[in-house]
Motif scaffolding. Structure first.
Motif, short mmCIF file in Angstrom:
data_model
loop_
_atom_site.label_atom_id
_atom_site.label_comp_id
_atom_site.label_asym_id
_atom_site.label_seq_id
_atom_site.Cartn_x
_atom_site.Cartn_y
_atom_site.Cartn_z
N SER A 117 0.70 -1.25 -0.22
CA SER A 117 -0.38 0.07 -0.02
C SER A 117 1.11 1.08 -0.42
N THR A 164 2.08 6.73 -0.68
CA THR A 164 0.83 5.84 -0.62
C THR A 164 0.68 5.70 -1.86
N PHE A 165 0.62 4.85 -2.06
CA PHE A 165 -0.20 3.91 -3.55
C PHE A 165 -1.78 4.84 -4.05
N HIS A 225 -4.61 5.21 -4.35
CA HIS A 225 -6.54 4.45 -4.34
C HIS A 225 -7.58 5.32 -4.01
N TRP A 267 -3.31 10.25 -4.77
CA TRP A 267 -2.15 9.51 -3.39
C TRP A 267 -1.64 10.68 -2.56
N VAL A 306 -10.50 2.26 2.39
CA VAL A 306 -9.78 2.25 1.23
C VAL A 306 -9.94 0.79 0.06
N ASN A 307 -9.55 1.89 -0.80
CA ASN A 307 -9.58 0.85 -1.81
C ASN A 307 -7.60 0.91 -2.57
N TRP A 308 -7.15 -0.30 -2.17
CA TRP A 308 -5.62 -0.26 -2.63
C TRP A 308 -5.94 -0.47 -3.84
#
Length: 136
Positions: free
Chosen positions: A20, A52-53, A55, A97, A121-123
């Motif tokens: 993530s 972060t990635f 998301h 991000w 959250v949806n990564w």
């Protein structure tokens, strides 16, 4: 009838997973999922260049920068410089991000509301080094 409050012990930071986050990131959950507030509140500290990635959040997110200088970017838009005292309101399902600049640590408080209605959250995929470089 008097309300009862729950007092939590001091939370511990855990390293953000490499699935993530890019770089070293520490996440401290300040408020976990609960029926009373239906939100998750975390303090997140990023080492230089950590991020972060990409998301999304099913119910949006609020960020409040508490230390340092970082970046926030929505897919298809220019990155924004964010610094201590700034806040970002992220609408539901907006791909984005956020993370530290190249020269210092960056900390924000993340507030994820209504987690019982779709999660927090949806990564997605990692922010590439090229995407990060272009952001600043």
């Amino acid at each position: 009838m008097a309300q009862q409050s729950k007092i939590n012990s001091a939370p511990e930071a855990t390293r953000g997973p490499a699935t993530s986050f890019s770089g070293t990131v520490w996440v401290t959950t300040l408020v976990g999922p609960n029926a009373e507030t239906d939100c998750i509140v975390s303090s997140v500290t990023f080492d230089p260049k950590a991020r972060t990635f990409w998301h999304t959040h099913p119910n949006g997110q609020l960020l409040v920068v508490t230390k340092g200088i970082g970046f926030y970017q929505e897919k298809g838009k220019p990155a924004r410089l964010i610094r201590e005292g700034d806040s970002v309101t992220i609408p539901p399902m907006v791909e984005h991000w956020h993370g530290a600049g190249p020269n210092g640590t960056f900390t924000h408080t993340a507030i994820n509301p209504n987690v019982s209605k779709g999660g927090a959250v949806n990564w997605l995929q990692a922010v590439t080094d090229e995407e990060y470089r272009i952001a600043h």
